[in-house]
Design an enzyme around this catalytic site. Sequence first.
Site, mmCIF file in Angstrom:
data_model
loop_
_atom_site.group_PDB
_atom_site.id
_atom_site.type_symbol
_atom_site.label_atom_id
_atom_site.label_comp_id
_atom_site.label_asym_id
_atom_site.label_seq_id
_atom_site.Cartn_x
_atom_site.Cartn_y
_atom_site.Cartn_z
ATOM 1 N N TYR A 165 29.986 8.242 -0.082
ATOM 2 C CA TYR A 165 30.932 9.367 -0.063
ATOM 3 C C TYR A 165 31.955 9.222 -1.186
ATOM 4 O O TYR A 165 32.271 10.178 -1.903
ATOM 5 C CB TYR A 165 31.613 9.368 1.311
ATOM 6 C CG TYR A 165 32.595 10.465 1.571
ATOM 7 C CD1 TYR A 165 32.170 11.765 1.852
ATOM 8 C CD2 TYR A 165 33.970 10.209 1.604
ATOM 9 C CE1 TYR A 165 33.091 12.772 2.139
ATOM 10 C CE2 TYR A 165 34.887 11.200 1.886
ATOM 11 C CZ TYR A 165 34.440 12.475 2.152
ATOM 12 O OH TYR A 165 35.346 13.468 2.440
ATOM 13 N N LYS A 169 32.627 11.727 -4.268
ATOM 14 C CA LYS A 169 33.938 12.386 -4.344
ATOM 15 C C LYS A 169 34.653 12.080 -5.652
ATOM 16 O O LYS A 169 35.462 12.873 -6.128
ATOM 17 C CB LYS A 169 34.796 11.993 -3.142
ATOM 18 C CG LYS A 169 34.357 12.646 -1.838
ATOM 19 C CD LYS A 169 34.267 14.155 -1.982
ATOM 20 C CE LYS A 169 34.108 14.865 -0.651
ATOM 21 N NZ LYS A 169 33.937 16.323 -0.844
#
Length: 306
Positions: A165, A169
């Site tokens: 993640y 991101k």
Amino acid sequence: MTIRYDGKVAIVTGAGQGLGRCHAIELAKRGAKVVVNDLGSSKDGTGGSSDAAHAVVAEIEAAGGEAIANGANVAKEEEVKAMVAQAMDQWGRIDILVNNAGILRDKSFSKGSMEDFRLVVDVHLMGTVYCTKAVWDIMKEQEYGRIVVTTSSSGLYGNFGQTNYGAAKMGVVGLMNTLVQEGAKYNIRVNALAPTAGTRMTEGLMPEKAFELLTPETVTPAVLYLVSEDAPTHTILAAGAGSFAVARIVESDGLWLSPEEQTPEGIAAHWDAIAASDGERALKAGFEQTGKMIGKAAEGLGIKLD
């Protein structure tokens, strides 16, 4: 002056619930026509149903707004192209894109599978790329566009168990940095939202009282500002519980080392000066770093650059 979006068309991905739902509803309240995109999957990306998107559309229409539902998987380019075509067929323009769709597959790096890593990157990073690519030329031709990518403190600063993640991101920040430059002359402004909200993706990760403060409604004003006519560009806006802050990537002023000291030992000896925060600043483009390094070298060597 009240910020409104009359005559504007917005696409919000992952808008069936949580932050995306709130973004879509508030954009519609302020006059935007909204494509409510949601695959309807669970937070790990499995399953799928269009019920959530249709419920948000019904809510917008009940309040007097205009919206259409779309079930595209943002990680599939052809589905994204079809979503954009649907919006163009319905309203003939696209002014705002809010890249919000996301999934979680949290595990420590040693325990996580490469399949999960790839899937998270596909949804968060490539999903943002596909959606942005599909609207980019439309916005260029209109000479108007407002795009938000959704980053995270997990990418900016790190968070245990979220290498997949966090990498995705941070990837969208790199995407933003260059899109800002390429879109500037077409009046396309690109910004990043770093939200902290109490949604199904964060439920159970914090005390209940803290969770209750982190409502999507306290984050959405940041999105509304970032997609407004007078929005900034190249900004990472953090938002949560009614607080707002700007995150910046800064570089220390640095230090030129003589040829004799351009060694790992030389770097170690001068580390405090190299890493000193005095004079650090946020660079606006990659070439600024090159220019700074060359300037310091020229000064140190006593040569004049034409």
